[in-house]
Every structure is written in C-alpha cells, then in structure tokens.
Write a protein that holds these residues in place. Structure first.
Motif, mmCIF file in Angstrom:
data_model
loop_
_atom_site.group_PDB
_atom_site.id
_atom_site.type_symbol
_atom_site.label_atom_id
_atom_site.label_comp_id
_atom_site.label_asym_id
_atom_site.label_seq_id
_atom_site.Cartn_x
_atom_site.Cartn_y
_atom_site.Cartn_z
ATOM 1 N N ARG A 26 0.839 -1.195 0.000
ATOM 2 C CA ARG A 26 0.000 0.000 0.000
ATOM 3 C C ARG A 26 0.874 1.245 0.000
ATOM 4 N NH1 ARG A 26 -4.085 -2.070 4.609
ATOM 5 N NH2 ARG A 26 -5.145 -3.655 3.345
ATOM 6 N N VAL A 27 0.665 2.065 -1.012
ATOM 7 C CA VAL A 27 1.465 3.295 -1.227
ATOM 8 C C VAL A 27 2.908 3.118 -0.767
ATOM 9 C CG1 VAL A 27 -0.358 5.014 -1.342
ATOM 10 C CG2 VAL A 27 0.459 4.278 0.891
ATOM 11 N N LEU A 28 3.514 2.046 -1.264
ATOM 12 C CA LEU A 28 4.875 1.722 -0.849
ATOM 13 C C LEU A 28 5.882 2.665 -1.519
ATOM 14 C CD1 LEU A 28 6.751 -0.299 0.607
ATOM 15 C CD2 LEU A 28 6.803 -1.589 -1.519
ATOM 16 N N SER A 29 6.718 3.290 -0.712
ATOM 17 C CA SER A 29 7.763 4.163 -1.256
ATOM 18 C C SER A 29 9.108 3.781 -0.655
ATOM 19 C CB SER A 29 7.489 5.634 -0.915
ATOM 20 O OG SER A 29 6.288 6.035 -1.491
ATOM 21 N N VAL A 30 10.131 3.880 -1.476
ATOM 22 C CA VAL A 30 11.491 3.685 -0.980
ATOM 23 C C VAL A 30 12.331 4.859 -1.462
ATOM 24 C CG1 VAL A 30 13.563 2.270 -1.080
ATOM 25 C CG2 VAL A 30 11.327 1.169 -0.954
ATOM 26 N N ALA A 59 13.568 1.039 -13.174
ATOM 27 C CA ALA A 59 12.173 1.351 -12.891
ATOM 28 C C ALA A 59 11.819 1.066 -11.440
ATOM 29 C CB ALA A 59 11.262 0.559 -13.817
ATOM 30 N N GLY A 60 12.696 0.345 -10.728
ATOM 31 C CA GLY A 60 12.414 0.059 -9.327
ATOM 32 C C GLY A 60 11.941 -1.358 -9.090
ATOM 33 N N LYS A 61 12.149 -2.238 -10.080
ATOM 34 C CA LYS A 61 11.643 -3.595 -9.944
ATOM 35 C C LYS A 61 12.368 -4.355 -8.840
ATOM 36 C CE LYS A 61 12.685 -4.662 -14.226
ATOM 37 N NZ LYS A 61 13.332 -3.479 -14.798
ATOM 38 N N THR A 62 13.712 -4.347 -8.910
ATOM 39 C CA THR A 62 14.456 -5.083 -7.885
ATOM 40 C C THR A 62 14.300 -4.417 -6.530
ATOM 41 O OG1 THR A 62 16.002 -5.913 -9.508
ATOM 42 C CG2 THR A 62 16.741 -5.926 -7.246
ATOM 43 N N THR A 63 14.173 -3.084 -6.528
ATOM 44 C CA THR A 63 13.934 -2.394 -5.258
ATOM 45 C C THR A 63 12.638 -2.876 -4.625
ATOM 46 O OG1 THR A 63 15.034 -0.475 -6.164
ATOM 47 C CG2 THR A 63 13.762 -0.144 -4.179
ATOM 48 N N THR A 69 11.332 -8.088 0.817
ATOM 49 C CA THR A 69 12.111 -9.010 1.648
ATOM 50 C C THR A 69 12.896 -8.280 2.730
ATOM 51 O OG1 THR A 69 13.934 -8.899 0.086
ATOM 52 C CG2 THR A 69 12.396 -10.714 -0.180
ATOM 53 N N ALA A 70 12.632 -6.983 2.910
ATOM 54 C CA ALA A 70 13.209 -6.198 4.008
ATOM 55 C C ALA A 70 14.708 -5.980 3.866
ATOM 56 C CB ALA A 70 12.904 -6.817 5.372
ATOM 57 N N THR A 71 15.231 -6.203 2.657
ATOM 58 C CA THR A 71 16.649 -5.907 2.470
ATOM 59 C C THR A 71 16.881 -4.398 2.460
ATOM 60 O OG1 THR A 71 16.580 -7.811 1.014
ATOM 61 C CG2 THR A 71 18.649 -6.634 1.151
ATOM 62 N N VAL A 72 15.921 -3.636 1.907
ATOM 63 C CA VAL A 72 15.957 -2.190 2.106
ATOM 64 C C VAL A 72 14.694 -1.807 2.872
ATOM 65 C CG1 VAL A 72 17.235 -1.774 -0.022
ATOM 66 C CG2 VAL A 72 14.768 -1.525 -0.015
ATOM 67 N N ALA A 73 14.798 -0.715 3.599
ATOM 68 C CA ALA A 73 13.661 -0.300 4.409
ATOM 69 C C ALA A 73 12.722 0.565 3.578
ATOM 70 C CB ALA A 73 14.156 0.472 5.618
ATOM 71 N N ALA A 74 11.427 0.328 3.746
ATOM 72 C CA ALA A 74 10.444 1.175 3.087
ATOM 73 C C ALA A 74 10.376 2.500 3.837
ATOM 74 C CB ALA A 74 9.089 0.491 3.110
ATOM 75 N N SER A 75 10.285 3.599 3.075
ATOM 76 C CA SER A 75 10.219 4.875 3.779
ATOM 77 C C SER A 75 8.776 5.284 4.061
ATOM 78 C CB SER A 75 10.939 5.955 2.986
ATOM 79 O OG SER A 75 10.627 5.861 1.632
ATOM 80 N N GLY C 15 14.854 6.015 4.623
ATOM 81 C CA GLY C 15 13.754 5.588 5.473
ATOM 82 C C GLY C 15 14.153 4.432 6.377
ATOM 83 N N ARG C 16 14.159 4.651 7.654
ATOM 84 C CA ARG C 16 14.455 3.554 8.583
ATOM 85 C C ARG C 16 13.499 3.725 9.739
ATOM 86 N NH1 ARG C 16 18.676 0.260 8.523
ATOM 87 N NH2 ARG C 16 20.300 0.716 7.019
ATOM 88 N N ARG C 17 12.405 3.066 9.668
ATOM 89 C CA ARG C 17 11.473 3.350 10.748
ATOM 90 C C ARG C 17 10.831 2.068 11.215
ATOM 91 N NH1 ARG C 17 6.100 3.848 8.058
ATOM 92 N NH2 ARG C 17 6.566 2.436 6.384
#
Lengths: 278, 626, 381
Positions: A26-30, A59-63, A69-75, C15-17
């Motif tokens: 849902r409205v996922l942003s990184v 385009a952000g596919k791998t992101t 998988t929580a390898t990067v944090a969603a902002s 973003g780290r929250r």
C-alpha cells in the motif's frame, strides 16, 4: 465456496481469494537519499497467481523485491503478507513468514554442495539446537533425514540436472543455467507461499528459457506457490503471467493481462521514449 | 609446431603447475647459457638482502650451538644455506601453461641456480667485508666480531668473501639440480634430508622416549653426547630413510587414495580405525616419556584446544576474532578465583570440575557480552574491536581498580591442581596427568567441531561465511548464528584457560597478551582454516617445534626468533597457500574459486578444441556448459 | 564535503522506521544508555567536585575527590592535542589506504615505529657528531627527511611484497596478511636493534621550557605546528595536484580509473608512500615528545590512530585529523574527568582501556564516523 470448475485448482484459488490477496503493498515508497526508487506503489498478488513485473531499467523492480524481503527499508507505506504487516521485520523473519526470493545476479553459497544449499535454506523451518547436534539425539537425526529428503525432492523438480552425483558437487561447479535452477530450488526449499523470481531466465538460451517458463507454470500448479516474476523477456512474460504490472520511475503505469499492457501507449512510451506511441 | 599439437604432445595439464613433474621428456632443453639474467639478478639481490637480514638478526650465531650433524653442520649454518638453495631452485621454475612451449630441465637450470646462489651467498661476502671495515654496532646490536668470525670460519675476511660465494654457488647449483633429477630421486633425496633434519630436531623427544623404553644404547649411537646426530648415525638414518622412500614410492599415496575411494560404512570404519590408532598412540606414548616431553605435549595440547575454538569462529563462521585471548584469560581467572584459597575477594575453593561449570557459564556470558555489540559490524571492524576487547580485559585484570578481585599485576598464585573425581590430581608438577586432561578436552573439542560442522548450525555458519546477505534472505538469523559461533568458541577457549590455571598454579595478566591471540591465529591459518586435522597439525608443528608465546618448543634456541618467524609465516601462508597446511576441502575451493572456475572453463574449452585428440583429462562434470 | 576526500559519496536508504527490536537490539540499547549514563554521571560528579570537593554528590561518587586545578586541566588538554595530532597524522595513512583498497593496513602502526626508530638512529648519530646541539633545527629537518624516506620505503615495499598479490582477495585476507607484516616488523626491530628501549638525544632547553601565557612546553608547540603543516601539505597534494586527483579517482572506482588512463598500481604505491611519510613524520614527533622508542611503540598508537580514522569517517582526510585530536584529548582527559570522579582508582593505568572503549563506543553509536565514510562502491555493502 463457488462451484468448482474443472479448469483446475489454480483458477479456483485465484477466484476464491480475489478478496484476500496473499501479498499487498500500500502506497509503498522507498527513498535513496532523495531519489525515489519506488513511489506510492499499490500492488496485490493473490494466492496461486503469477504476476509479472516489467519496466525499463531503473524502474524500481528489484527495489520492490528488496523492500518486500526487508533488504531495504520502506520509507512510507505498508506491505501486508496474508493480512499482516511485514514492516520492521528482519529479512530472515520475512522468509520464515513464507516469502522466498532469487537474485538477479545469481548468489549461491558457492562452496557448499548442491544439497547443502537446499538444506541450509530450510534453516528457519528446523529447530534442532547445538545440544541436539552434540548429543546426536533421535530428533536431530530425524530432522537431518527429513531436510535431506526434502532437499532431494526439491532438486528432483528440475529433472536429473541437480540430482545424483551432483548432490555432493560444490555449487560453483554448476553451469550458469544450473546455478539459476539451484537458486530457484533453494528458494523452494524454504517452504514459502510466495516466490519472488528476479529475472529467472536472464542469460539463458532460448531452449533453456522455454523450459524454465514451463517450470514456472508447474511451480504454481504443482506446488501451489504464488509467484512474482521480474522479467525482460517478453516471450516469457506472455507465457507465464496471469497479470502484468508495468513500473516506470517507481510508479505503476499500467496493469492488466499481457495483451492489454503490451498495447498500452504509456507502456510503449516508457520503453521507447517520447513520441514513439504516436 | 602449432599450439594445438604442442599441448597434445605434452598431455593436458589442467593447471599451471611447476616444471617439477618431469613428464615431458621429449621437450627440448634450453641452451645452458641463455639465462634470464635479469631474473637471476633480481632474485639474487633479494636473496642477498635476506641473507644479510638473517645474519644481522643473530640467527646464525644463536643457532650455531645446536648441531644437526656433529661437527659437520649446525642449525646456524643451516639457516645460511636455506636461501641460496631456495633461490637456486626457484630460478629454474617454469610456469607451465597449456600451449606455452616448455623446456626440459638440464644444464641450464644448474648453471642458473649456481649463478643465483652465488649472488645470494655474495650477500654474506659483502657483509663480511662491511663488518671488517665499518662499525655499525650502535644501532645494529649484532654487528659483532662474533658474527664476522662465524662467517669467516675463523679464517679472515678474505676467506669469508670467497667461501660464501663458493658455498652460495654450490648450494644454488644443488637447488637447480633438484629440478633436473627425476622425481623419484628427488623424493628419495627429500625424504633423506627431512629425516635427518627431523631426527636432529626431535632429539630431546626421542632421547626421552628411548630412556622411558630402556633403549638408551641405540640412542647413544645415533646422537652425539653434546647434541646432534653422530656421523655414523646420520649416514645410517639417511640410508635407511632413502631405501624406505624408494620402496614405499607411491604406496602411501595409493593407500590414501584407496581409503578415499571407499564408500559409506567401509570408509567410516577406515577413518574410525585411523582415529583409534592415533588415540592409542597418544595415550600410550606419554607413559614412556619423561617430564619435559610431557610438558611439551601438554603445551601443544593447550594450544590445540585454543586453536580448535578459534577455528569454529574464524574457520567455520568466518568471523575474524583477534581478541580470542580474552576468553582464555577469563577462563583462567575465573577458574583461579573459584578454586584458589588465595583469591583476594571471594574464594569458594570449589573442586576443579565443579568450578568448570562456573567457568563455562561465565565465559559464555562474557562471550555474549563481547559478541553482542560487535556481531553486526563489518568483518574488518569486528577484528579490530575484538582486539580492543581482548586488550581491555587484560588491562582490567591488571588494574589497581579490580586488584581487590584479581590481584592486579601480582595475579593469583597457589592455585590448586585439578582433582579428577578423587582419582587423580592434575597439577603442573605432574605434566603427564595434565596432558591426559588436555587430551580428554581436545577429544571433546574435536567431537564438538566435527558434529557441529555437519549440523544445521554448522551449515548456517558456512552460509554466513559465504554470503551474509543471502544467508539472511534465506531465513537464517545471521546475528544469532554468529553470536552462537562466538560463544561456542569462547567456551572451548575457556576450557583451555581452566586447565592452564590448574597446570601453572598461578595466573598473571602478562600471560594474556594480544600476542597469544595472534599466535593462535597463525596456528589456525598455518594448519588450515576450517580443517580440524589441519589445526591440530598446525599446533603440533608450530607450538611443538618453535614454541608458544611463552612456552619453549623443541628448538629452544629459536625462542628469540619464533615471533619473527610467525609473522613471516602468516604473510607467506596468505600469499602462497591461504588454505593452510592441511586444508579443509571446502576452504580450498573457496580461496581458489576463481582459478578452479577458470580451469573448468579452460578444460571445457580445450576439450572442444582438441576433439579427436582423445586423451582429454578425466572429464569432470564440472566443466559442463549447458 | 570538499574535494579533499579520498572516496565517494555514500547513498543510503533514508527511510528507517519502525524496525522491530530483537534481543540483541535491546542489549545494545541498554549498553549505549549505560555508557552514556556512565559518562554523564562521571561528568556531573567532576563538575560537582570542581565546585566543591566536599559537596555530597562528589563525595558519594568518590569519597577521596580532590578535583583538578585549572592548570592541570589545561595541561591535560594540551598534551591530548599534541598526542592527538600525532594520531591524526598516522590516521591519514589508515584512512587513505582503506579509502583506496578497502582494507585495514594493520601494519601501518609499525611504519610509524620504523619512522621513530630511524629518527632515533639518525639523531643519535648526529648527536655523536655534535650537530644535534649546534644546529638543532637543521638536524631536525635532516632526521625528518631521512625518516620520511625510510618509512615511505617501508610502506611501499610492504605494498609490493605483501598486498599487491592479494588485490581482489576477500577482504579479510589482506587484513590477516597485514597482521603478519606488523608482527614481522616489530620482531625484526627486536632482533636487529635489540629488545631494550632506546632514547633520543637530549633536546635544547627551549624545547623543554614552557612558553606563552598558556605555559605550553616547546615540544608540544613543535608537534602541533609540524602536524598542522604536514596536514596542510597533504591537503594540497591530494586536493590540488594531478596525482591527488588520480588518487581520488582510484578510490572512487579503480577499474573505471584505469580505463581513464590512470595507472592504478602507481597511484596505489603513491598512496602508501604518502601515508608512510605522514607516519614517519609522526614517528619523529613522538621521539621529540617522549624521547624513548621501543619495538612496540607502534602498536597502541596504531590502534588509536585507526580509531581516529574511524571516528573521523574512513576515507575522509580532514576527518582523520579531527578524529585524531578527539581521541587524543579524550584519552588524556577522560580517565580523570569521568573515571576518577566515579571513584575508580589508578585511572592512569586505564588510559589505553579508555582509548579502546572510545573505539568501541564510536563503532557502536556511529560506525560511519562523525563526517561519514567515503568508500569504494563495492565496499559499502
């Protein structure tokens, strides 16, 4: 439940759970230091569905995979898996919830054997402690036998390519295509409900990629996984997808079945640049 | 002659190997004087600098007292001929690659070796002249007449200049000759040299054992009264070992190959037999040995125990822990506090085995406490931080602040020995009992390492070592798993500490310098990271022969130089043989992964090119390109 | 940041929250909180005893509290700055090598020791010849030049022999190798020069005397001024010359740099040479300040300098200097400022423990350093 049609379990699953997606963002942003790799993405995947994610490079596919998988944090935004949020979990917890992935640039445990690769990925499904191993308890032996068995079962999904003497070969001796297969097997061994495949046929020749395309279908039909595929090969996308999602600059620009998406002017523009659609 | 024909003629050689295997007799020899003079000069110069360094380090003078063969060769002079020999042999080294012309070794190698050896020996000639004419005693403490006399065989500077050129050339030529003689002769020769050297090094050990078994007469015949082999003994040993090597050629390898080829239960039985035989020897041997030998064995055992613990951390989980000595220290101190009546603050005076439970718990806690903050760090930061922790722990034991607990720099003394269920008392006065205790704990440590490596935990450690990110993505809680490795390593280290305090009877902060960590690391790396057998062999060779940080080894004369040698060894191992003396199969693969991948690729490639040439090397399935 | 940084800018997800906390996290938080609490209580107790050693808070913390006089405190800070500027000079070498090759050159502390030893030998020879007393400044320049040459050479040979063959190996391999090199150099010094500690010749009176209204010893002024000049020279070299630009390019991406026609090997050799020169300079300053050297001289300053490099942010030259100064001041002031007021006895023994603790705290709280680290792309993972 609706009337069971003879068209197969997969379709039934897709229909029945249309109300309850297995994965939902849902409205996922990184954010990467101001650069929005994903920007307010809404995506849902139903059980037993194969969704392809396509889009030009960057385009952000791998992101998207990394965020799930929580390898990067969603902002911003939320990721729900079976109705529960994944935000804040460590990657290993996400995997034990039931999401497994492969990597774009194959990353096996190269010095472990083929069998060990699929055994080690069952780590989160096993419980034996140091003491079990030291005392060599019955429970320990049973568990070892069980994960060996399951490992072999998963490997035999790919025919004879990864079985027999190959069980004890270190992974780096495998051919490129076999490494890709082993990576999928390793993901399967984590006993997931959803598998994320990052460009599974990249670098394969047409015969191999056709074969793997068939396997992706069988993964859903025989093992009941929901699957998200990132793929550049449009042949494969057309063959496997129930639904196609197109990303560009972190934004979803189109969604639908292959035929709709492939004629969408916005998609053509994203791929070919301005003016190409006219 | 095309490249294809050439390589067909030489047979496929999958790896770039040295010229030593003498398989291609039909290759042309090189003309004897068409030398690569540039290479000879460079290696000669490096060797000469090495010779000067060895001389100025006082090694020849210090080691001169130790005879190898009575009246003929001392360890001191031996240290001066190693470099010319190595340089002479090295100069004749040819890289053999698929398709690159290869020359049959001959006079060319001998002459090249002699030239290079003369240059290396010339370093000593130069040094002899310099010592005669300048006085640099001020900074260089070993710039002394003693050294000059040693170099000149007491015959004057001019003699020294000539003799070292001559010795260098002769030894260098011998080195070159090693490349020329057939492999069998080389093997026999090496066996003889190693037997002589080995029996001279092991002198005190064999004498001790012989006394225990009551065969001093034989030993007196082999060894001279003032140390070193007698000439007759040396000849007999050389002849005997030469004949043995000739008879046994290929058989040992064959036997090993047969064991490796066995499958399933038969193989397990063979391994079990080997292990039982080794254990039997280790149990029986000390009964005949005297105090000194048992002391040595006990020291080696302590380091085996430490090295096995570090091996789990470094070898299996890939965590470079430079502060491993901290756990040794905590183990020693907690055992001391729990058992000694003289412990300053609390002195429960527990029996050793009961105290051991406390020691394990405490060290495990300390392991957790140190591990938790560092475990998320990058590998190299972790190394430095653990080193810092190791130092902090020692400084705390040393400080006045905690001296009420641990006695500060005075340490804790009068620690009682370990009483084993009322059966026996293990203390430093009886090294044999210490050795048996150490042996028992080594067996435990070996079992733990072996069992864990083949378990879910061990596989997770390896996965973390291979690729942490992927391991995490495959559902492994990397933090917990690494912490576990840290704690298991810590507990194994604490065993060693507890035995150490019972053995020595006192603990001081000075026993737990960072140096100890580094020495254990050298042992693990020398033996082979991740390989249990390797780690044991590494400790036996290094600690047994050269000695530990404070403990003397068989070559007690080396005590001044052993740390220097450990440093050099660490560098050399990393450069030349990162997988160690007896590598674990896995580790070798990892470190040579690229080479192996290339080989596999090359093999696939050359097989395609030479289809029809037939004799391709055993077609490994690994070369497949599907 | 400005251009003098060897290394690339860092891109990280912002973003780290709402990260769920594990047991290890709780432990770490507890550790951080207790560390900060310890420092805070220590500081408060210090302030309390400065106001009046007899007030109840100070007495509670340390029954024997006496407090420091202003002059004592000033002296501590100034020796901290002097030592810290040496740490900073050594830290430059760690920082540059890490920035370019991505590994900790553990043996860099030994390069510093080699510099100090060379200075000791040369200055004693000069003193024998009578030049040391008659022309102190000239002799100083001479020994600085000699020691810079020797220590640069040591660093370069080290790179050629031990590190170059390992380029591209897993990152722990060169680290282990450098531990071996460090061990070797230390013990080579023992066998060649003997295990006893050796001293520099006596320095002229004006170096020993105290100057200016701050009453700083001449040696310390000398150290601080020379360190500042060296730093300025290095900054000019890395920021303004073509070689410096090449270094920064190699730090950013060696492969691309080589495609752009930069000789990567030569650039790396220069990095080692410059780092070695700075360490040699620091060695001389050490000798002037403490007058005695021994084979282990390089070990602790080396570790502390590495901490300084981390504190300042690896790959960041100005940061290395700032880190050096803060480590120097902290270890000089810390024991008396924080531990003594807490009633820890014999604090001067714990100086090194304080320095190590600083490293650990920094890596726990801010592993990227105060100014952010600049690393080659592949080392950021």
């Amino acid at each position: 439940m609706s009337v069971t049609t003879p068209s197969g379990a997969a379709q039934e699953a897709a229909e029945s759970s249309a109300t309850q997606p297995i994965l939902e963002t849902r409205v996922l942003s990184v954010d990467f230091g101001g650069l929005k790799a994903l920007d307010g993405l809404d995506l849902s995947v139903c059980p037993g569905e194969i969704v392809s994610v396509i889009g030009p490079n960057g385009a952000g596919k791998t992101t998207l995979f990394n965020a799930i998988t929580a390898t990067v944090a969603a902002s911003e935004g939320d990721i729900l898996f079976e109705g529960k949020s994944l935000i804040g979990l460590d990657p290993n917890r996400v995997t034990s919830r039931g999401i497994a992935r492969t990597f774009q640039n194959v990353r096996l445990f190269a010095n472990m054997t083929v069998l060990e690769n699929v055994m080690v990925s069952q780590h989160c499904r096993t419980r034996q402690s140091v003491f079990g191993a030291l005392l060599y308890t019955k429970a320990f032996r049973d568990e070892e036998a069980e994960i060996t068995e399951r490992g072999k079962e998963v490997l035999s999904f790919f025919g004879h390519r990864l079985t027999g003497y190959r069980f004890d070969q270190p992974a780096y001796t495998l051919s490129y295509a076999n490494r890709r297969r082993l990576e999928i097997a390793r993901a399967m061994a984590t006993q997931p409900k959803l598998i994320l495949l990052d460009e599974p046929v990249a670098g394969m020749n047409p015969t191999e990629s056709a074969e793997l395309t068939g396997l992706i279908g069988r993964l859903r039909d025989e093992w009941g996984f929901a699957i998200v595929v990132i793929e550049h090969d449009m042949e494969v996308v057309r063959e496997v997808s129930d639904r196609v999602v197109v990303l560009d600059h972190g934004v979803k620009i189109a969604e639908g079945d292959y035929a709709d998406v492939s004629t969408d002017p916005q998609v053509i523009e994203a791929y070919l640049g301005h003016g190409a659609a006219s | 002659m095309s490249l294809a024909e050439l390589s067909a003629a030489h047979g496929p050689s999958p790896t770039a190997s040295s010229s030593g295997d003498g398989t291609s007799d039909d290759a042309p020899p090189r003309p004897p004087f068409a030398q690569d003079w540039h290479r000879i000069a460079r290696m000669g110069a490096i060797g000469a600098i090495g010779q000067i360094f060895i001389s100025l380090s006082n090694m020849p003078v210090k080691l001169d007292g130790r005879a190898i063969i009575e009246g003929v060769l001392s360890l001191g002079y031996l240290s001066l001929v190693v470099l010319p020999l190595a340089a002479g042999s090295r100069v004749g080294h040819q890289l053999r690659r698929e398709g690159v012309p290869f020359h049959r070794p001959g006079a060319h190698e001998v002459i090249g070796g002699a030239a290079c050896g003369a240059l290396v020996g010339g370093g000593l000639s130069l040094l002899a002249m310099l010592i005669a004419n300048f006085d640099l005693r001020e900074p260089l403490v070993n710039w002394s007449p003693i050294l000059a006399d040693l170099l000149a065989f007491n015959c004057g500077t001019a003699f020294a200049v000539i003799i070292w050129l001559a010795i260098g050339a002769a030894v260098g030529a011998a080195g070159g000759l090693l490349r020329v003689v057939p492999p069998l002769a080389r093997r026999v020769l090496w066996t003889m040299v190693l037997t002589l050297f080995g029996s001279a090094v092991l002198e005190s050990l064999t004498t001790d054992l012989a006394e225990g078994m009551g065969i001093e007469g034989l030993i007196d015949w082999f060894y001279a009264p003032r140390g070193g082999l007698t000439i007759t003994g040396a000849i007999a040993l050389a002849a005997g070992s030469g004949v043995l090597a000739f008879v046994a050629r290929g058989r040992i390898k064959g036997a090993k190959a047969r064991i490796d080829a066995l499958e399933g239960p038969a193989r397990n039985r063979a391994h079990l037999g080997l292990i039982l035989a080794t254990a039997a020897v280790l149990v029986i041997l000390p009964m005949f040995a005297g105090k000194l030998t048992n002391e040595l064995l006990a020291n080696v055992g302590l380091f085996v125990l430490l090295a096995l613990g570090l091996n789990i951390v470094v070898g299996l989980a890939g965590i470079l822990d430079l502060g491993y000595v901290a756990f040794f220290a905590v183990g020693s101190y907690s055992a001391a506090v729990l058992t000694a009546a003289t412990s300053p603050k609390i002195h429960p005076e527990l029996p050793w085995f009961v105290a051991l439970i406390g020691v394990v718990l405490l060290t495990g806690l300390v392991g957790l406490f140190i591990g938790a903050p560092v475990i998320r760090m990058r590998g190299d930061y972790l190394a430095i931080v653990t080193l810092g922790f190791g130092e902090i722990i020692r400084l705390l034991f040393l400080s006045d602040w905690l001296s009420g607990w641990f006695g500060g720099s005075q340490g804790i003394t009068n620690i009682p020995g370990a009483e084993i269920f009322g059966l026996a008392e293990v203390a430093g006065t009886d090294p044999r009992s210490v050795f048996y205790l150490v042996l028992a704990f080594c067996a435990i440590a070996i079992y733990v390492s072996w069992r864990l490596e083949r378990s879910r935990i061990g596989r997770a450690w390896m996965a973390v070592r291979e690729d942490e990110t992927v391991a995490e993505a495959m559902g492994i809680n990397t933090v917990n798993v690494k912490l576990l490795a840290f704690v298991v390593g810590a507990v194994l280290g604490s065993f060693s500490g507890a035995i150490f305090s019972a053995k020595v009877g006192s603990v001081f902060p000075a026993s737990f310098l960072i140096l100890v960590s580094i020495v254990i690391l050298v042992v693990v790396i020398f033996g082979g990271m991740g390989s249990i057998v390797g780690v044991i062999a590494g400790s036996a060779v290094l600690i047994g022969v050269l000695g530990g940080p404070k403990q003397p080894g068989l070559l007690a004369e080396f005590s001044e130089f052993k740390l220097l040698i450990y440093g050099a060894l660490l560098v050399w191992m990393m450069l030349a043989r990162p997988e160690g003396l007896i590598p674990s199969v896995r580790r070798t693969r990892e470190l040579h992964q690229e080479e192996l991948a290339q080989d596999a690729w090359l093999r696939g490639q050359t097989e395609d090119e030479h289809e029809g040439n037939g004799e391709s090397s055993a077609r490994q399935p690994s070369g497949e390109m599907s | 940041m400005n251009g003098s940084d060897v290394g690339a800018s860092r891109v990280a997800p912002t973003g780290r929250r709402r990260r769920r906390r594990t047991r290890v996290d709780w432990f770490l938080t507890a550790l951080r909180v207790s560390m900060i609490a310890l420092v805070a209580v220590g500081l408060l107790a210090f302030i309390a005893q400065e106001i009046n050693p007899d007030n109840p808070f100070a007495r509670w913390a340390n029954p024997d509290a006496t407090g420091l006089t202003g002059a004592q405190f000033r002296g501590l800070v100034i020796s901290g700055i002097a030592q810290g500027s040496m740490y900073g000079l050594i830290a430059l070498g760690y920082s540059m090598v890490y920035g370019v090759l991505g590994f900790i050159n553990f043996a860099h502390g030994e390069v510093f020791m080699v510099g100090a030893m060379t200075g000791m030998i040369t200055s004693n020879k000069l003193a024998d010849a009578g030049l040391w007393e008659s022309n102190f400044i000239g002799s100083l320049v001479f020994i600085v030049v000699v020691s810079i040459i020797v220590s640069s050479l040591t660093a370069v040979v080290m790179e050629r022999v031990a590190y170059r063959p390992l380029r591209g190996a897993p990152r722990l391999i060169p680290l282990i190798t450098s531990i071996g090199v460090s061990f070797f150099l230390q013990n080579a010094s023992v066998v060649l020069l003997g295990p006893a500690s050796k001293s520099y010749p006596d320095v002229p009176d004006w170096v020993k005397a105290k100057h200016t209204f701050l009453q700083i010893e001449g040696a310390k002024i000398l150290v601080i001024v020379v360190a500042a000049l060296s730093m300025a020279a290095l900054w000019y070299y890395v920021d303004r010359t073509k070689t410096g630009k090449a270094m920064r390019a190699v730090a950013e991406d060696a492969e691309i740099a080589s495609l752009m026609g930069i000789d990567v090997n030569r650039t790396i050799v220069k990095v080692f040479a410059v780092g070695g020169a700075m360490a040699g300079m620091a060695g001389i300053l050490w000798g002037i300040l403490f007058r005695s050297v021994i084979h282990t001289t390089g070990f602790l300053p080396g570790i502390k300098a590495f901490s300084a490099a981390v504190v300042g942010g690896i790959g960041h030259l100005g940061g290395a200097m700032a880190g050096g100064l803060s480590i120097g001041v902290a270890e000089s002031v810390g024991p008396l400022l924080i531990l003594e007021p807490l009633g820890v006895s014999g604090v001067s023994q714990l100086r090194d423990a304080v320095a190590f603790s600083m490293l650990i705290i920094v890596l726990l709280v801010r592993p990227a350093g105060l100014f952010g680290e600049r690393l080659p792309a592949e080392d950021r993972a």
